[in-house]
Write a protein that holds these residues in place. Structure first.
Motif, short mmCIF file in Angstrom:
data_model
loop_
_atom_site.label_atom_id
_atom_site.label_comp_id
_atom_site.label_asym_id
_atom_site.label_seq_id
_atom_site.Cartn_x
_atom_site.Cartn_y
_atom_site.Cartn_z
N PRO A 41 0.83 -1.20 0.00
CA PRO A 41 0.00 0.00 0.00
C PRO A 41 0.87 1.25 0.00
O PRO A 41 1.89 1.32 0.68
CB PRO A 41 -0.82 -0.11 1.29
CG PRO A 41 -0.13 -1.13 2.12
CD PRO A 41 0.74 -1.96 1.24
N HIS A 43 0.28 5.39 0.43
CA HIS A 43 -0.66 6.45 0.78
C HIS A 43 0.10 7.70 1.17
O HIS A 43 1.20 7.61 1.73
CB HIS A 43 -1.53 6.06 1.99
CG HIS A 43 -2.36 4.85 1.79
ND1 HIS A 43 -3.46 4.83 0.96
CD2 HIS A 43 -2.25 3.60 2.30
CE1 HIS A 43 -4.00 3.61 0.99
NE2 HIS A 43 -3.29 2.86 1.79
N ARG A 44 -0.50 8.86 0.94
CA ARG A 44 0.01 10.07 1.57
C ARG A 44 -0.24 9.92 3.07
O ARG A 44 -1.20 9.27 3.49
CB ARG A 44 -0.73 11.30 1.05
CG ARG A 44 -0.48 11.57 -0.41
CD ARG A 44 -1.12 12.89 -0.84
NE ARG A 44 -2.37 13.18 -0.19
CZ ARG A 44 -3.56 13.25 -0.79
NH1 ARG A 44 -3.65 13.05 -2.10
NH2 ARG A 44 -4.65 13.53 -0.12
N LYS A 45 0.61 10.54 3.88
CA LYS A 45 0.50 10.36 5.33
C LYS A 45 -0.87 10.75 5.86
O LYS A 45 -1.46 10.04 6.67
CB LYS A 45 1.59 11.17 6.05
CG LYS A 45 1.59 10.98 7.54
CD LYS A 45 2.69 11.75 8.21
CE LYS A 45 2.62 11.54 9.72
NZ LYS A 45 3.62 12.35 10.40
N GLU A 46 -1.41 11.89 5.39
CA GLU A 46 -2.71 12.33 5.91
C GLU A 46 -3.83 11.37 5.52
O GLU A 46 -4.81 11.20 6.25
CB GLU A 46 -3.03 13.77 5.47
CG GLU A 46 -3.15 13.99 3.98
CD GLU A 46 -1.85 14.28 3.26
OE1 GLU A 46 -1.92 14.73 2.10
OE2 GLU A 46 -0.76 14.06 3.82
N VAL A 47 -3.71 10.72 4.37
CA VAL A 47 -4.71 9.73 3.96
C VAL A 47 -4.61 8.49 4.85
O VAL A 47 -5.62 7.96 5.31
CB VAL A 47 -4.55 9.36 2.46
CG1 VAL A 47 -5.43 8.19 2.09
CG2 VAL A 47 -4.85 10.57 1.60
N LEU A 48 -3.39 8.04 5.12
CA LEU A 48 -3.21 6.88 6.00
C LEU A 48 -3.75 7.17 7.39
O LEU A 48 -4.43 6.33 7.98
CB LEU A 48 -1.72 6.51 6.09
CG LEU A 48 -1.39 5.36 7.03
CD1 LEU A 48 -2.11 4.08 6.61
CD2 LEU A 48 0.10 5.14 7.09
N GLU A 49 -3.49 8.37 7.91
CA GLU A 49 -4.02 8.73 9.23
C GLU A 49 -5.55 8.70 9.24
O GLU A 49 -6.17 8.23 10.19
CB GLU A 49 -3.50 10.09 9.66
CG GLU A 49 -2.04 10.06 10.01
CD GLU A 49 -1.43 11.44 10.23
OE1 GLU A 49 -2.09 12.47 9.91
OE2 GLU A 49 -0.29 11.49 10.70
N ILE A 51 -7.47 6.86 7.30
CA ILE A 51 -7.85 5.44 7.22
C ILE A 51 -7.74 4.80 8.59
O ILE A 51 -8.66 4.10 9.04
CB ILE A 51 -6.97 4.70 6.19
CG1 ILE A 51 -7.29 5.17 4.78
CG2 ILE A 51 -7.15 3.18 6.32
CD1 ILE A 51 -6.30 4.70 3.72
N LEU A 52 -6.63 5.04 9.28
CA LEU A 52 -6.44 4.45 10.62
C LEU A 52 -7.47 4.98 11.61
O LEU A 52 -8.01 4.22 12.42
CB LEU A 52 -5.03 4.72 11.12
CG LEU A 52 -3.91 4.03 10.36
CD1 LEU A 52 -2.55 4.46 10.89
CD2 LEU A 52 -4.06 2.52 10.42
N LYS A 55 -10.71 3.20 10.96
CA LYS A 55 -10.65 1.82 11.46
C LYS A 55 -10.77 1.78 12.97
O LYS A 55 -11.38 0.87 13.52
CB LYS A 55 -9.36 1.14 11.02
CG LYS A 55 -9.34 0.76 9.56
CD LYS A 55 -8.05 0.04 9.20
CE LYS A 55 -8.06 -0.35 7.74
NZ LYS A 55 -6.82 -1.03 7.35
N SER A 67 -1.43 1.43 14.61
CA SER A 67 -0.53 2.58 14.51
C SER A 67 0.93 2.19 14.55
O SER A 67 1.79 3.02 14.37
CB SER A 67 -0.83 3.57 15.65
OG SER A 67 -0.49 2.98 16.89
#
Length: 70
Positions: A41, A43-49, A51-52, A55, A67
């Motif tokens: 995967p 992702h840009r960091k803000e997109v991953l944050e 998503i997390l 979840k 995390s």
């Protein structure tokens, strides 16, 4: 953190299967091209944050696991 200097059309390789290429430099913005296997995967960091965080709403007990905290 490793800090590298690259010029347009130069690349870096991560773990023999992820290639990051400088596509364009315009002012204070850099466009990157990323080649990675489909199972990795990206992702840009803000997109991953985001998503997390989403979840964690559904699985709050596994927030440390998602995390990467130890």
């Amino acid at each position: 953190m490793l800090v590298l200097s690259r010029k347009k059309n130069e690349s870096i390789v991560i773990d023999d299967n992820v290639i990051i290429t400088i596509v364009e430099v315009r002012g204070d913005k850099v466009r990157l091209g990323i080649e990675a296997p489909k199972d990795v995967p990206v992702h840009r960091k803000e997109v991953l944050e985001a998503i997390l965080n989403e979840k964690m709403k559904f699985h709050p007990s596994s927030s440390e696991e998602m995390s990467g905290s130890n």
